[in-house]
Structure formats: C-alpha cells, structure tokens
Design a protein around this motif. Structure first.
Motif, short mmCIF file in Angstrom:
data_model
loop_
_atom_site.label_atom_id
_atom_site.label_comp_id
_atom_site.label_asym_id
_atom_site.label_seq_id
_atom_site.Cartn_x
_atom_site.Cartn_y
_atom_site.Cartn_z
N GLU A 95 -6.61 -6.38 39.00
CA GLU A 95 -6.71 -5.85 37.39
C GLU A 95 -5.12 -6.15 37.38
N ARG A 99 -3.98 -8.37 33.85
CA ARG A 99 -3.32 -8.01 32.53
C ARG A 99 -1.58 -7.89 32.40
N ASN A 135 -12.15 -12.45 32.08
CA ASN A 135 -11.71 -10.69 32.64
C ASN A 135 -11.19 -9.90 31.12
N THR A 138 -12.44 -6.34 32.43
CA THR A 138 -11.59 -5.37 32.50
C THR A 138 -10.32 -5.33 32.28
#
Length: 192
Positions: A95, A99, A135, A138
């Motif tokens: 993650e 990011r 994602n 996420t």
C-alpha cells in the motif's frame, strides 16, 4: 501456470519459502512482506507467479493476491525486473508503494535499493493512472492507515521499539480491524 501452492512450510527464510505440497517441495522467492505474514505459520497458501527466462524458471510467492497484482504491474515497467520488484516489496509495504506511485512521490521510491531517479519517474509515469484506478479503495482508505500510524507513534512514545510495535499492531488489526485508536493501543500493549 501455477496459480497458488498450499501445504506445509518446510523451510522459511526472509527470501525463500519451501512449501511441501503432498511430498513435492516448491521453492518460492518471497518478499519480506510475505515472509513476515507467514513467519508464525506452519502451513498455508501462497499465490504464485512463474517467471521464465533463458537461464532459469523462478517461482515467486505472495501471501495476498493484491501483492501479486502489484508485482505484476511493477514488472510490466521497462527496467524493472522480477528481482527489483521483489526488492521493492521487501523495502515498502504494497500500500505504501501504491500510495507513492499514485501521489507521484519519486523520492520515496528512490529510497528503495535498486531504484534510481529515472526508474522511479518511469514507475510513476506508467503506473499512476493504472494503480489509481485499480487501488482506489486502498488510496481512499487513508483514515485507517492514519489510525494505524497514530497507534504506532503512541506505542513508540511509550518506549516500545518500532519493530515490536509494528508486529503487535499487525496482530491486533488482524483480530480487530475496526477497533478504535484507544482499543488498538490497549490490545497492542497486551501483545507485548
């Protein structure tokens, strides 16, 4: 293609796990992320990717399908091989990589061994939109990550070493993923 292997973990190290599947041992190259997830397990299932080159057939193992999908996205970028992608997944949590790419944080990616400025920029350029769409949950899940980060800082402020605090937090969040910050801290302290 081998989609996954399920069996007893015959041998575990931070880089390689041997899974005994009915008497056949499959050697899987793994990231530190996957190793830490299975370190306390005697048996289980790992998702796999078979990487075939002129010189070798290498089987990579992943604890979660999301990590495997990220690995496949990473190796799709020119200049990022399977061993570099595994190094990235060992250096940062999946993650965190997503990011960093979605937010265009090249410096964070450059902090990983084997990733230079040009490779970091190429990863961002080629994967930003793709990972942003795949994602989104996420990236949108920032509050949960913020609570986890706050709990980590609180435990460290109490004098607990970062690795021990992270391990305790992982255990607590597996058991109680919807716990409040105070509950997470209290349960983590009981894990010590």
């Amino acid at each position: 293609m081998i989609a996954f292997v399920r069996g007893k973990f015959a041998r575990k190290s931070p880089a390689v796990i041997v899974v005994d599947v009915n008497g056949v041992g499959y050697e899987l190259q793994v990231s530190l992320n996957t190793y830490s997830a299975v370190a306390d397990m005697a048996e289980g299932q790992l998702f796999t990717y078979l990487h075939i080159t002129e010189n070798a057939h290498v089987l990579y193992g992943f604890f979660e399908m999301a990590e495997k999908e990220l690995f496949l996205n990473l190796i799709s970028v020119s200049g990022v091989g399977a061993s570099t992608a595994r190094m990235m997944l060992s250096g940062m949590k999946p993650e965190e990589i997503v990011r960093a790419i979605v937010q265009g944080n090249a410096r964070q990616l450059e902090a990983i061994k084997g990733i230079g400025k040009k490779t970091a920029e190429r990863l961002i350029l080629e994967l930003r939109d793709k990972l942003g769409k795949q994602n989104l949950d996420t990236v949108m899940n920032q509050p949960l990550l913020a609570v986890e980060q706050d709990a980590l800082y609180a435990l460290m402020a109490l004098g607990i070493a970062k690795p021990a605090a992270e391990t305790a937090l992982k255990k607590v969040l597996k058991i109680s993923p919807d716990a409040t910050l105070e509950e997470i801290i209290k349960q983590s302290l009981k894990q010590m």
